[in-house]
Motif scaffolding. Structure first.
Motif, PDB file in Angstrom:
ATOM      1  N   UNK A 174      10.155 -12.100   1.618  1.00 47.57           N
ATOM      2  CA  UNK A 174       9.382 -13.109   0.833  1.00 47.57           C
ATOM      3  C   UNK A 174       8.481 -12.680  -0.201  1.00 47.57           C
ATOM      4  N   UNK A 175       8.478 -13.324  -1.197  1.00 44.27           N
ATOM      5  CA  UNK A 175       7.368 -13.143  -2.424  1.00 44.27           C
ATOM      6  C   UNK A 175       6.194 -14.250  -1.969  1.00 44.27           C
ATOM      7  N   UNK A 176       5.197 -13.733  -2.097  1.00 45.39           N
ATOM      8  CA  UNK A 176       3.999 -14.382  -1.888  1.00 45.39           C
ATOM      9  C   UNK A 176       2.445 -14.085  -2.663  1.00 45.39           C
ATOM     10  N   UNK A 177       2.036 -14.943  -3.119  1.00 43.18           N
ATOM     11  CA  UNK A 177       0.675 -14.874  -4.123  1.00 43.18           C
ATOM     12  C   UNK A 177      -0.396 -15.384  -3.583  1.00 43.18           C
ATOM     13  N   UNK A 178      -1.463 -14.442  -3.900  1.00 42.82           N
ATOM     14  CA  UNK A 178      -2.753 -14.887  -3.782  1.00 42.82           C
ATOM     15  C   UNK A 178      -3.834 -14.559  -4.501  1.00 42.82           C
ATOM     16  N   UNK A 179      -4.987 -15.187  -4.697  1.00 41.73           N
ATOM     17  CA  UNK A 179      -6.103 -15.079  -5.413  1.00 41.73           C
ATOM     18  C   UNK A 179      -7.136 -14.424  -4.589  1.00 41.73           C
ATOM     19  N   UNK A 180      -7.434 -13.234  -4.666  1.00 37.17           N
ATOM     20  CA  UNK A 180      -8.532 -12.768  -3.927  1.00 37.17           C
ATOM     21  C   UNK A 180     -10.032 -12.551  -4.670  1.00 37.17           C
ATOM     22  N   UNK A 181     -10.875 -13.349  -4.026  1.00 35.51           N
ATOM     23  CA  UNK A 181     -12.167 -13.577  -4.763  1.00 35.51           C
ATOM     24  C   UNK A 181     -12.930 -12.316  -4.549  1.00 35.51           C
ATOM     25  N   UNK A 182     -13.520 -11.623  -5.332  1.00 33.59           N
ATOM     26  CA  UNK A 182     -14.558 -10.625  -5.214  1.00 33.59           C
ATOM     27  C   UNK A 182     -15.766 -10.704  -6.133  1.00 33.59           C
ATOM     28  N   UNK A 183     -16.946 -11.259  -5.422  1.00 35.99           N
ATOM     29  CA  UNK A 183     -18.097 -11.395  -6.343  1.00 35.99           C
ATOM     30  C   UNK A 183     -17.687 -12.695  -6.968  1.00 35.99           C
ATOM     31  N   UNK A 184     -17.946 -12.450  -8.326  1.00 33.31           N
ATOM     32  CA  UNK A 184     -17.585 -13.564  -9.372  1.00 33.31           C
ATOM     33  C   UNK A 184     -16.405 -13.574  -9.933  1.00 33.31           C
ATOM     34  N   UNK A 185     -15.507 -12.747  -9.375  1.00 30.73           N
ATOM     35  CA  UNK A 185     -14.145 -12.704 -10.066  1.00 30.73           C
ATOM     36  C   UNK A 185     -13.118 -12.924  -9.065  1.00 30.73           C
ATOM     37  N   UNK A 186     -11.920 -13.424  -9.795  1.00 30.96           N
ATOM     38  CA  UNK A 186     -10.886 -13.446  -8.780  1.00 30.96           C
ATOM     39  C   UNK A 186      -9.662 -12.944  -9.350  1.00 30.96           C
ATOM     40  N   UNK A 187      -9.110 -11.867  -8.313  1.00 37.83           N
ATOM     41  CA  UNK A 187      -8.057 -11.032  -8.847  1.00 37.83           C
ATOM     42  C   UNK A 187      -6.689 -11.315  -8.112  1.00 37.83           C
ATOM     43  N   UNK A 188      -5.517 -11.556  -8.819  1.00 33.30           N
ATOM     44  CA  UNK A 188      -4.395 -12.003  -8.529  1.00 33.30           C
ATOM     45  C   UNK A 188      -3.585 -10.991  -7.630  1.00 33.30           C
ATOM     46  N   UNK A 189      -2.943 -11.193  -6.552  1.00 32.97           N
ATOM     47  CA  UNK A 189      -2.407 -10.324  -5.775  1.00 32.97           C
ATOM     48  C   UNK A 189      -0.890 -10.827  -5.389  1.00 32.97           C
ATOM     49  N   UNK A 190       0.139 -10.184  -5.886  1.00 27.80           N
ATOM     50  CA  UNK A 190       1.396 -10.595  -5.728  1.00 27.80           C
ATOM     51  C   UNK A 190       1.938  -9.656  -4.619  1.00 27.80           C
ATOM     52  N   UNK A 191       2.388 -10.169  -3.509  1.00 25.82           N
ATOM     53  CA  UNK A 191       2.675  -9.507  -2.213  1.00 25.82           C
ATOM     54  C   UNK A 191       4.248  -9.906  -1.819  1.00 25.82           C
ATOM     55  N   UNK A 192       4.734  -8.718  -1.227  1.00 31.14           N
ATOM     56  CA  UNK A 192       6.155  -9.195  -0.454  1.00 31.14           C
ATOM     57  C   UNK A 192       5.920  -8.753   1.070  1.00 31.14           C
ATOM     58  N   UNK A 193       6.599  -9.705   1.608  1.00 31.63           N
ATOM     59  CA  UNK A 193       6.452  -9.895   3.189  1.00 31.63           C
ATOM     60  C   UNK A 193       7.811  -9.516   3.865  1.00 31.63           C
ATOM     61  N   UNK A 194       7.872  -8.437   4.776  1.00 34.50           N
ATOM     62  CA  UNK A 194       9.270  -8.287   5.353  1.00 34.50           C
ATOM     63  C   UNK A 194       9.075  -9.064   6.765  1.00 34.50           C
ATOM     64  N   UNK A 195       9.989  -9.984   6.927  1.00 33.05           N
ATOM     65  CA  UNK A 195       9.742 -10.750   8.242  1.00 33.05           C
ATOM     66  C   UNK A 195      11.146 -10.716   8.752  1.00 33.05           C
ATOM     67  N   UNK A 196      10.694 -10.244  10.395  1.00 29.84           N
ATOM     68  CA  UNK A 196      11.526  -9.921  11.369  1.00 29.84           C
ATOM     69  C   UNK A 196      11.619 -10.982  12.171  1.00 29.84           C
ATOM     70  N   UNK A 197      12.764 -11.436  12.586  1.00 33.69           N
ATOM     71  CA  UNK A 197      13.145 -12.476  13.543  1.00 33.69           C
ATOM     72  C   UNK A 197      13.560 -11.859  14.905  1.00 33.69           C
ATOM     73  N   UNK A 198      13.035 -11.715  15.918  1.00 31.17           N
ATOM     74  CA  UNK A 198      13.454 -11.019  17.144  1.00 31.17           C
ATOM     75  C   UNK A 198      13.839 -12.185  18.416  1.00 31.17           C
ATOM     76  N   UNK A 199      14.749 -11.729  19.045  1.00 31.95           N
ATOM     77  CA  UNK A 199      15.087 -12.615  20.208  1.00 31.95           C
ATOM     78  C   UNK A 199      15.216 -11.611  21.451  1.00 31.95           C
ATOM     79  N   UNK A 200      14.383 -12.200  22.534  1.00 29.27           N
ATOM     80  CA  UNK A 200      14.580 -11.441  23.828  1.00 29.27           C
ATOM     81  C   UNK A 200      15.835 -11.446  24.417  1.00 29.27           C
TER      82      UNK A 200
END
Length: 390
Positions: A205-231
């Protein structure tokens, strides 16, 4: 003459092979030097915007599910993270290098992005990289092979028939962004399966975040690996649910024992100790959280039924022993009634009246035992059916 001719042909063939190998080695060395010499950091723009970030495509190949610890909520797995990007400075013309369209180069000779799993509980950044694959158009593919341990929020509400979803967050550690062009991940043939968990699916999955640091906001584009497990629940069904269900039915069988045997209380106490052993086993394998699993609720129900059966048995034993005393139970009530009326019931003596009252009291206790057996048997079966169905 023929022998000399064969030797000459063999010598010429050997020399051609040697020359060809030397030429190929020289071409590959020259191509490697060409690529390495033009390697530059692909980030040159210092402005903070999504357009200034360098795109790196992420793919994933699962290798093995190592385990999922419910108590510590740690998910362990191994896999190959594939990172690919386009660097035009590393492109070449295949005609200039003996029609070579692709080459592999040691990863330590090239620039490579840092792949960080920020929800890791051990090492955040992986450093185990295989040789990079470079195509003549400048596409560089890097392979990160490693074993990972990440935190995973466990939902034990349906234990042991539960399904868990664990996310691995891959964050970029530089002036670039991650993205994935695909969502579904295929499981390779060499995937090592777990004895406790079945891998249902792996998605990107693609996910986007805006990370605020002091007075700035940095864009962060990440990838999430999602595992679905069944016992796999067969072990827990055979080792926990089946014994507890049998014990709950045996708990009701105490009302089939005759009161004269004197074994009712020892029978019930033995079952209660068995429940305590199973509770200790279940609580040692489950995380400490506010959410209760259905198995925990079921165990508390059967323990409550065991306590109720103990109290009911104590009451019935008191009734039984009181019926044999001159001033107790149903006998005392009958004698007091007869004395007050000053009429002998059916012209019988007091001794015959007492014996008859004791017999009636025992008969009523046996009837109550049968009724309590039906009540507790139905309660045990109903609790088990509710747990399994819902």
């Amino acid at each position: 003459m023929e022998t000399r001719l064969l030797c000459s042909v063999a010598l010429v063939t050997f020399l051609c092979v040697v020359v060809h190998c030397a030429t190929s080695t020289t071409v590959l060395q020259r191509l490697q030097q060409h690529i390495v010499s033009k390697q530059t950091l692909p980030i040159r723009n210092t402005t903070v915007s999504m357009a200034s970030l360098f795109d790196i495509a992420i793919d994933f190949i699962p290798v093995a599910i190592i385990g999922l610890n419910e108590e510590t909520q740690v998910f362990a797995f191994s896999g190959i993270i594939v990172a690919a990007w386009l660097d035009l400075s590393s492109a070449w013309n295949p005609a200039d290098f003996n029609n070579t369209h692709a080459v592999t180069i040691e990863s330590n000779l090239l620039w490579s992005p840092q792949v960080s799993a920020i929800n890791s509980v051990s090492r955040i950044t992986t450093t185990l990289k295989e040789d990079a694959l470079i195509v003549n158009n400048g596409q560089i593919t890097m392979f990160y092979v490693d074993a990972y341990e990440t935190s995973c929020e466990i939902d034990t509400g349906y234990f042991p028939f539960d399904e868990q979803t664990c996310d691995v967050l891959l964050f970029p550690s530089g002036r670039y962004r991650f993205y994935t062009p695909k969502s579904d991940v295929d499981t390779p043939e060499y995937f090592f399966r777990s004895n406790e968990w079945r891998l249902v699916s792996v998605r990107l999955q693609n996910r986007s975040y805006m990370q605020p640091v002091f007075e700035l906001s940095f864009p962060i584009q990440t990838v999430v690996i999602q595992f679905k497990l069944k016992r796999y629940s067969a072990f827990y069904v055979m080792s926990i649910l089946s014994p507890i269900g049998i014990l709950s039915l045996m708990n009701a069988c105490v009302f089939l024992l005759p009161v004269e045997s004197g074994e009712k209380m020892s029978f019930l106490v033995s079952i209660l100790v068995s429940y305590a052993m199973f509770l200790n086993f279940v609580y040692s394998t489950m995380p400490r959280s506010d959410s209760l699993s259905r198995l925990t609720i079921y165990l508390m129900l059967v323990v409550s039924q065991s306590c109720l059966s103990i109290m009911s048995t104590i009451y019935l034993l008191n009734m039984y022993h009181a019926s044999g005393q001159p001033g107790g139970g149903c006998v005392a009530f009958g004698m007091r009634t007869s004395l007050r009326s000053k009429v002998k019931p059916d012209n019988r003596t007091v001794d015959s009246f007492v014996k008859d009252s004791v017999s009636k009291s025992k008969t009523s206790i046996r009837r109550i035992d049968r009724f309590m057996f039906l009540v507790f048997s139905c309660s045990a079966l109903l609790s088990l059916m509710v747990f399994v169905i819902y």
